[in-house]
Every structure is written in C-alpha cells, then in structure tokens.
Scaffold this motif. Structure first.
Motif, PDB file in Angstrom:
ATOM      1  N   ASP A   1      36.663  43.809  43.331  1.00 50.71           N
ATOM      2  CA  ASP A   1      35.356  43.237  43.665  1.00 50.71           C
ATOM      3  C   ASP A   1      34.977  42.177  42.649  1.00 50.71           C
ATOM      4  OD1 ASP A   1      34.991  45.083  45.699  1.00 50.71           O
ATOM      5  OD2 ASP A   1      33.609  46.344  44.565  1.00 50.71           O
ATOM      6  N   LEU A   2      34.334  41.148  43.133  1.00 47.70           N
ATOM      7  CA  LEU A   2      33.631  40.174  42.305  1.00 47.70           C
ATOM      8  C   LEU A   2      32.210  40.164  42.846  1.00 47.70           C
ATOM      9  CD1 LEU A   2      33.405  37.793  40.278  1.00 47.70           C
ATOM     10  CD2 LEU A   2      34.153  36.298  42.154  1.00 47.70           C
ATOM     11  N   ILE A   3      31.235  40.437  41.998  1.00 47.47           N
ATOM     12  CA  ILE A   3      29.852  40.522  42.451  1.00 47.47           C
ATOM     13  C   ILE A   3      29.058  39.361  41.856  1.00 47.47           C
ATOM     14  CG2 ILE A   3      27.753  41.925  42.512  1.00 47.47           C
ATOM     15  CD1 ILE A   3      29.618  44.382  42.050  1.00 47.47           C
ATOM     16  N   GLY A   4      28.404  38.612  42.737  1.00 50.79           N
ATOM     17  CA  GLY A   4      27.491  37.561  42.325  1.00 50.79           C
ATOM     18  C   GLY A   4      26.111  37.900  42.852  1.00 50.79           C
ATOM     19  N   THR A   5      25.094  37.293  42.272  1.00 49.18           N
ATOM     20  CA  THR A   5      23.726  37.527  42.740  1.00 49.18           C
ATOM     21  C   THR A   5      23.095  36.195  43.123  1.00 49.18           C
ATOM     22  OG1 THR A   5      22.673  37.309  40.567  1.00 49.18           O
ATOM     23  CG2 THR A   5      23.491  39.505  41.176  1.00 49.18           C
TER      24      THR A   5
ATOM     25  N   PHE B   1      29.018  40.907  47.321  1.00 43.28           N
ATOM     26  CA  PHE B   1      30.296  41.493  46.954  1.00 43.28           C
ATOM     27  C   PHE B   1      31.416  40.711  47.628  1.00 43.28           C
ATOM     28  CE2 PHE B   1      27.317  44.712  45.977  1.00 43.28           C
ATOM     29  CZ  PHE B   1      27.905  45.628  45.109  1.00 43.28           C
ATOM     30  N   TYR B   2      32.273  40.103  46.826  1.00 38.58           N
ATOM     31  CA  TYR B   2      33.495  39.467  47.294  1.00 38.58           C
ATOM     32  C   TYR B   2      34.559  40.544  47.114  1.00 38.58           C
ATOM     33  CZ  TYR B   2      30.940  35.068  47.014  1.00 38.58           C
ATOM     34  OH  TYR B   2      30.017  34.058  47.190  1.00 38.58           O
ATOM     35  N   LYS B   3      35.061  41.101  48.212  1.00 39.82           N
ATOM     36  CA  LYS B   3      35.973  42.238  48.155  1.00 39.82           C
ATOM     37  C   LYS B   3      37.352  41.808  48.638  1.00 39.82           C
ATOM     38  CE  LYS B   3      32.610  45.891  48.749  1.00 39.82           C
ATOM     39  NZ  LYS B   3      32.556  47.280  49.140  1.00 39.82           N
ATOM     40  N   LEU B   4      38.326  41.956  47.761  1.00 41.21           N
ATOM     41  CA  LEU B   4      39.708  41.620  48.077  1.00 41.21           C
ATOM     42  C   LEU B   4      40.502  42.911  48.241  1.00 41.21           C
ATOM     43  CD1 LEU B   4      41.819  39.256  48.280  1.00 41.21           C
ATOM     44  CD2 LEU B   4      42.313  39.741  45.867  1.00 41.21           C
ATOM     45  N   TYR B   5      41.285  42.983  49.302  1.00 43.82           N
ATOM     46  CA  TYR B   5      42.092  44.165  49.595  1.00 43.82           C
ATOM     47  C   TYR B   5      43.563  43.769  49.664  1.00 43.82           C
ATOM     48  CZ  TYR B   5      37.594  45.970  51.274  1.00 43.82           C
ATOM     49  OH  TYR B   5      36.276  46.356  51.383  1.00 43.82           O
TER      50      TYR B   5
ATOM     51  N   PRO C   1      36.239  30.618  39.114  1.00 42.74           N
ATOM     52  CA  PRO C   1      35.968  29.737  37.978  1.00 42.74           C
ATOM     53  C   PRO C   1      34.528  29.218  37.966  1.00 42.74           C
ATOM     54  CG  PRO C   1      37.304  28.590  39.614  1.00 42.74           C
ATOM     55  CD  PRO C   1      37.168  30.017  40.074  1.00 42.74           C
ATOM     56  N   ARG C   2      33.737  29.511  39.010  1.00 43.12           N
ATOM     57  CA  ARG C   2      32.378  28.978  39.114  1.00 43.12           C
ATOM     58  C   ARG C   2      31.288  29.970  38.731  1.00 43.12           C
ATOM     59  NH1 ARG C   2      30.826  24.266  40.157  1.00 43.12           N
ATOM     60  NH2 ARG C   2      31.956  23.120  41.701  1.00 43.12           N
ATOM     61  N   PHE C   3      31.600  31.283  38.718  1.00 40.17           N
ATOM     62  CA  PHE C   3      30.650  32.290  38.252  1.00 40.17           C
ATOM     63  C   PHE C   3      31.418  33.550  37.868  1.00 40.17           C
ATOM     64  CE2 PHE C   3      30.964  33.100  42.777  1.00 40.17           C
ATOM     65  CZ  PHE C   3      30.905  34.473  42.912  1.00 40.17           C
ATOM     66  N   SER C   4      30.892  34.260  36.897  1.00 43.15           N
ATOM     67  CA  SER C   4      31.509  35.499  36.428  1.00 43.15           C
ATOM     68  C   SER C   4      30.882  36.695  37.132  1.00 43.15           C
ATOM     69  CB  SER C   4      31.320  35.653  34.920  1.00 43.15           C
ATOM     70  OG  SER C   4      32.018  34.637  34.241  1.00 43.15           O
ATOM     71  N   ASP C   5      31.570  37.814  37.072  1.00 46.88           N
ATOM     72  CA  ASP C   5      31.088  39.040  37.687  1.00 46.88           C
ATOM     73  C   ASP C   5      29.683  39.363  37.181  1.00 46.88           C
ATOM     74  OD1 ASP C   5      31.691  41.273  39.438  1.00 46.88           O
ATOM     75  OD2 ASP C   5      31.718  42.509  37.636  1.00 46.88           O
ATOM     76  N   GLY C   6      28.757  39.573  38.106  1.00 51.92           N
ATOM     77  CA  GLY C   6      27.387  39.915  37.760  1.00 51.92           C
ATOM     78  C   GLY C   6      26.466  38.727  37.549  1.00 51.92           C
TER      79      GLY C   6
ATOM     80  N   GLU D   1      30.120  40.369  51.452  1.00 51.24           N
ATOM     81  CA  GLU D   1      29.007  41.086  52.069  1.00 51.24           C
ATOM     82  C   GLU D   1      27.840  41.262  51.111  1.00 51.24           C
ATOM     83  OE1 GLU D   1      31.349  44.481  53.207  1.00 51.24           O
ATOM     84  OE2 GLU D   1      30.858  45.549  51.364  1.00 51.24           O
ATOM     85  N   ASP D   2      26.668  41.413  51.715  1.00 50.12           N
ATOM     86  CA  ASP D   2      25.402  41.617  51.001  1.00 50.12           C
ATOM     87  C   ASP D   2      24.859  42.985  51.412  1.00 50.12           C
ATOM     88  OD1 ASP D   2      22.716  41.729  50.238  1.00 50.12           O
ATOM     89  OD2 ASP D   2      22.134  39.927  51.321  1.00 50.12           O
ATOM     90  N   PRO D   3      24.940  43.992  50.517  1.00 49.10           N
ATOM     91  CA  PRO D   3      24.442  45.323  50.878  1.00 49.10           C
ATOM     92  C   PRO D   3      22.926  45.460  50.734  1.00 49.10           C
ATOM     93  CG  PRO D   3      25.309  45.389  48.671  1.00 49.10           C
ATOM     94  CD  PRO D   3      25.550  43.978  49.187  1.00 49.10           C
ATOM     95  N   ASP D   4      22.240  44.400  50.333  1.00 56.53           N
ATOM     96  CA  ASP D   4      20.813  44.456  50.030  1.00 56.53           C
ATOM     97  C   ASP D   4      19.917  43.888  51.132  1.00 56.53           C
ATOM     98  OD1 ASP D   4      21.415  45.541  47.527  1.00 56.53           O
ATOM     99  OD2 ASP D   4      21.652  43.559  46.643  1.00 56.53           O
ATOM    100  N   ALA D   5      20.470  43.632  52.315  1.00 55.70           N
ATOM    101  CA  ALA D   5      19.695  43.002  53.384  1.00 55.70           C
ATOM    102  C   ALA D   5      18.754  44.007  54.048  1.00 55.70           C
ATOM    103  CB  ALA D   5      20.639  42.396  54.415  1.00 55.70           C
TER     104      ALA D   5
END
Length: 165
Positions: free
Chosen positions: A151-155, A117-121, A10-15, A50-54
């Motif tokens: 996935d929910l992706i925030g930047t 990436f917030y990844k739910l399995y 509820p605090r940020f949308s995908d992307g 996780e952050d794939p951009d590190a």
C-alpha cells in the motif's frame, strides 16, 4: 530473505498529501508509481486506488474506487505520471472506477481530509479477460491468487470546496 513488495511514488511519500496535479482540482492525472520486491512466481500485478473515507471521513459510508488496473506484466516496475493506455506497458487492462469509466479519477473529496490507498497486488496468475471489472469484481477474481500486496497511502482535502466531481 526476499525484499517485501513495496509501492512508492516520486511525487509524495506514504502518509503525505497528494499534490494537487493528481486530483480533480488539478490536472486529474495519475501520479507516477514505482515498485520493488515483486515475489518469485508472480505472473501479473494488479492496482486498485480507493478512498475508504467516502463521503465524510468522520462518518464513512463506502469505499470509493478511483482506478482499477490488472494484468500488469510482472517485469514492470513503474507506471508513468499521467499513465494512459498509450503510455502503459502493453497487456495492461483497466476496469471501471466508481464514476463508471476506465482510467484514473483523482481525489475530489466532498468534505474533510480523505485517505487514498494505492494498493498493488502480486498475483500467481494472469487473469482472464474480465471486460471492464469493478473493484469488487477484480478483488473476487484475484481471491486465492495474491502472493503479496503493498500500500501507498496519500491524503487530500479540497482547497476549493465548491469544485464538484
């Protein structure tokens, strides 16, 4: 047809940009998360952030892990803002993030705008007690048990580049 697994906040949308409260520059607390569409046969859920951009999104060298949760009860649909073991449903276990500690560690990119990436399995099993697994150890334990993922992706990009992790 069943609804696909979907992860939202509820605090940020995908992307979108992750609000500063959920970063190292702010309160460094976990954002609230909500999910729908847990498939039939799900025995537990797992979450990896996780952050794939590190360290630099122009030249990524590794995936930095911010949070590891597993054995989330299948009836759970939310994690509260600022989730801690005291506020999460019973039974949830935490692994180690890349700061070598349990719990959520918010975005703190050293340079540039990173993706988180917030990844739910959804899993067909309850995992054994893995102790405090790393992201890699949890992913290995889940292999062959994933029914669905979302996935929910925030930047985020630092507003004050001098702040260190």
């Amino acid at each position: 047809m069943p609804r696909p697994l979907e992860l939202t906040s509820p605090r940020f949308s995908d992307g979108e940009t992750i609000p500063i409260a959920f970063t190292h520059e702010g309160e460094d607390k976990a954002p609230p998360l909500h999910w729908e569409g847990v498939p039939a046969g799900t025995r537990s859920l797992a979450l990896v952030v996780e952050d794939p951009d590190a360290p630099d999104p122009r030249h990524p060298q590794r995936t930095w892990c911010h949070w590891v949760l597993y054995n989330i009860p299948p009836g759970t649909r939310d994690l509260p803002e600022g989730a801690t073991p005291d506020t999460m449903p019973p039974g949830i276990r935490q692994g180690l993030n890349d700061w070598h500690r349990q719990g959520y560690g918010g975005p703190c990119p050293p340079i540039g705008r990173h993706r988180y990436f917030y990844k739910l399995y959804a899993l067909d099993t309850v995992l054994p007690d893995l102790g405090s697994p790393t992201r890699a150890q949890l992913l290995a334990a889940m292999r062959g048990h994933i029914l669905a993922e979302a996935d929910l992706i925030g930047t985020y990009e630092k507003t004050h580049p001098h702040v260190q992790a």
